[in-house]
Scaffold this motif. Structure first.
Motif, PDB file in Angstrom:
ATOM      1  N   VAL A  63       0.757  -1.566  -0.136  1.00 25.44           N
ATOM      2  CA  VAL A  63       0.008  -0.100   0.254  1.00 25.44           C
ATOM      3  C   VAL A  63       0.718   0.626   0.112  1.00 25.44           C
ATOM      4  CG1 VAL A  63      -0.117   0.396   2.687  1.00 25.44           C
ATOM      5  CG2 VAL A  63      -2.159   1.341   1.354  1.00 25.44           C
ATOM      6  N   LEU A  64       0.649   2.136  -0.265  1.00 26.20           N
ATOM      7  CA  LEU A  64       0.844   3.768  -0.406  1.00 26.20           C
ATOM      8  C   LEU A  64      -0.182   4.712   0.251  1.00 26.20           C
ATOM      9  CD1 LEU A  64       3.343   6.039  -1.017  1.00 26.20           C
ATOM     10  CD2 LEU A  64       1.636   6.582  -3.654  1.00 26.20           C
ATOM     11  N   PHE A  65       0.389   5.305   1.511  1.00 21.85           N
ATOM     12  CA  PHE A  65      -0.650   5.274   2.167  1.00 21.85           C
ATOM     13  C   PHE A  65      -0.535   6.710   2.608  1.00 21.85           C
ATOM     14  CE2 PHE A  65      -3.315   5.724   6.623  1.00 21.85           C
ATOM     15  CZ  PHE A  65      -4.561   5.376   6.514  1.00 21.85           C
ATOM     16  N   ARG A  66      -1.719   6.954   2.535  1.00 18.01           N
ATOM     17  CA  ARG A  66      -1.278   8.757   3.353  1.00 18.01           C
ATOM     18  C   ARG A  66      -3.093   8.677   4.418  1.00 18.01           C
ATOM     19  NH1 ARG A  66       1.081  12.925   0.774  1.00 18.01           N
ATOM     20  NH2 ARG A  66       1.328  12.311  -1.863  1.00 18.01           N
ATOM     21  N   GLY A 165      -2.224  14.821   4.371  1.00 18.93           N
ATOM     22  CA  GLY A 165      -0.685  14.729   4.475  1.00 18.93           C
ATOM     23  C   GLY A 165       0.406  13.983   4.370  1.00 18.93           C
ATOM     24  N   PRO A 166       1.129  13.222   4.510  1.00 21.76           N
ATOM     25  CA  PRO A 166       2.560  12.446   3.834  1.00 21.76           C
ATOM     26  C   PRO A 166       2.017  11.253   3.778  1.00 21.76           C
ATOM     27  CG  PRO A 166       2.766  12.773   6.588  1.00 21.76           C
ATOM     28  CD  PRO A 166       1.755  14.055   6.077  1.00 21.76           C
ATOM     29  N   ALA A 167       3.313  10.956   3.100  1.00 13.68           N
ATOM     30  CA  ALA A 167       3.202   9.578   2.470  1.00 13.68           C
ATOM     31  C   ALA A 167       3.244   8.444   2.925  1.00 13.68           C
ATOM     32  CB  ALA A 167       3.050   9.593   1.205  1.00 13.68           C
ATOM     33  N   TYR A 168       2.774   7.030   3.332  1.00 15.18           N
ATOM     34  CA  TYR A 168       4.061   5.639   3.618  1.00 15.18           C
ATOM     35  C   TYR A 168       3.311   5.012   2.612  1.00 15.18           C
ATOM     36  CZ  TYR A 168       3.581   8.578   8.091  1.00 15.18           C
ATOM     37  OH  TYR A 168       3.313   9.704   9.141  1.00 15.18           O
ATOM     38  N   VAL A 169       4.622   4.108   2.603  1.00 11.36           N
ATOM     39  CA  VAL A 169       4.556   2.353   2.280  1.00 11.36           C
ATOM     40  C   VAL A 169       4.818   1.216   2.731  1.00 11.36           C
ATOM     41  CG1 VAL A 169       6.836   3.227   1.349  1.00 11.36           C
ATOM     42  CG2 VAL A 169       5.646   2.038  -0.246  1.00 11.36           C
ATOM     43  N   GLY A 170       4.065   0.148   2.834  1.00 13.42           N
ATOM     44  CA  GLY A 170       4.341  -0.171   3.605  1.00 13.42           C
ATOM     45  C   GLY A 170       3.137  -1.212   3.517  1.00 13.42           C
ATOM     46  N   VAL A 171       3.119  -2.465   3.742  1.00 13.04           N
ATOM     47  CA  VAL A 171       2.083  -3.494   3.781  1.00 13.04           C
ATOM     48  C   VAL A 171       0.787  -3.987   4.984  1.00 13.04           C
ATOM     49  CG1 VAL A 171       4.112  -5.139   2.739  1.00 13.04           C
ATOM     50  CG2 VAL A 171       3.545  -5.000   5.449  1.00 13.04           C
ATOM     51  N   PHE A 172      -0.363  -4.496   4.666  1.00  9.28           N
ATOM     52  CA  PHE A 172      -1.734  -4.591   5.152  1.00  9.28           C
ATOM     53  C   PHE A 172      -2.695  -5.639   5.144  1.00  9.28           C
ATOM     54  CE2 PHE A 172      -2.935  -3.676   0.727  1.00  9.28           C
ATOM     55  CZ  PHE A 172      -4.522  -4.056   1.085  1.00  9.28           C
ATOM     56  N   ALA A 173      -3.450  -5.512   5.950  1.00 11.81           N
ATOM     57  CA  ALA A 173      -4.422  -6.989   5.790  1.00 11.81           C
ATOM     58  C   ALA A 173      -5.645  -6.640   6.384  1.00 11.81           C
ATOM     59  CB  ALA A 173      -3.453  -8.374   6.730  1.00 11.81           C
ATOM     60  N   GLN A 174      -6.943  -6.874   5.646  1.00 11.23           N
ATOM     61  CA  GLN A 174      -8.081  -6.567   5.909  1.00 11.23           C
ATOM     62  C   GLN A 174      -8.236  -7.496   6.138  1.00 11.23           C
ATOM     63  OE1 GLN A 174      -8.731  -2.275   3.396  1.00 11.23           O
ATOM     64  NE2 GLN A 174      -9.530  -4.095   2.465  1.00 11.23           N
ATOM     65  N   ASP A 175      -9.999  -7.570   6.950  1.00 13.62           N
ATOM     66  CA  ASP A 175     -11.203  -8.874   6.646  1.00 13.62           C
ATOM     67  C   ASP A 175     -11.980  -8.461   7.034  1.00 13.62           C
ATOM     68  OD1 ASP A 175     -12.286 -10.716   7.138  1.00 13.62           O
ATOM     69  OD2 ASP A 175     -10.485 -12.501   7.455  1.00 13.62           O
ATOM     70  N   GLY A 176     -12.777  -8.072   6.599  1.00 12.36           N
ATOM     71  CA  GLY A 176     -14.048  -7.804   6.867  1.00 12.36           C
ATOM     72  C   GLY A 176     -15.195  -9.164   7.194  1.00 12.36           C
TER      73      GLY A 176
END
Length: 205
Positions: A63-66, A165-176
């Protein structure tokens, strides 16, 4: 991000990161998201993701997340007709969608990549389906501006600021689904564009 690291959702062992899927990125809280500030001059980030989503509500990837209203992510997901797929999803303010068709990827770990430099960014994945001599990095979705506008046609902007806001790059997991399915990430590689400086656990393709 906005959450203390503890074994209920994050485990780091043997050079691999295990995340339990939790709330959606749009919620802005209870995120299973591990990220670092994105270098303002650009970067190359790669990681191998393993997971077995079995519902369209489950996803895990890069993800690229702001903020909860501005992000791009490339993830493993589930499609009722295609099975396990790779999907690209974008949100910029009130606009959200998928700028590319889902790609069936079968089983096994998958190598993902996000590169950004000089106002241009692209997601890629390493395709091993073609057999000998036909494997390689494949671009998915359009080249986009990683700046504050967040969309594929937005004006140039910095990674280190803007209204969202600033950008962050990383990893994620979602579960609905509430089952908190697991995803594992390994072989991380991060290189600041043009610097020759990288951070990785091993050499990657």
């Amino acid at each position: 991000m906005r959450r203390h690291a503890d074994p209920s959702w994050l485990v780091l062992a043997d050079g691999r990161l295990l995340l339990r899927g939790d709330g959606p990125l749009a919620a802005g809280h209870r995120l299973s998201l591990v990220a670092r500030p994105a270098a303002g001059q650009g970067f190359d980030f790669r990681v191998v993701v393993s997971g077995e989503p079995d519902s369209p509500l489950c996803s895990a990837g890069l993800v690229l997340f702001r903020a909860g209203t501005h992000w791009h992510h490339l993830h493993l997901g589930w499609d009722e007709a295609l099975g396990r797929v790779l999907r690209l999803r974008v949100r910029a303010g009130d606009d959200e969608g998928e700028p590319a068709a889902p790609v069936p990827v079968g089983q096994g770990p998958l190598r993902l990549r996000l590169s950004a430099e000089e106002g241009r960014a692209r997601f890629r994945w390493y395709d091993t389906r073609g057999g000998r001599g036909r494997t390689g990095w494949r671009t998915i979705g359009p080249v986009f501006d990683p700046g504050p506008g967040g969309g594929p046609t937005a004006g140039a902007g910095a990674l280190d600021g803007g209204p969202a806001g600033p950008a962050y790059v990383g990893v994620f997991a979602q579960d609905g689904t509430g089952r908190r399915s697991r995803a594992t990430f390994g072989e991380p590689y991060y290189r600041v564009a043009g610097s020759g400086v990288s951070s990785s656990t091993e050499d990657v393709v």
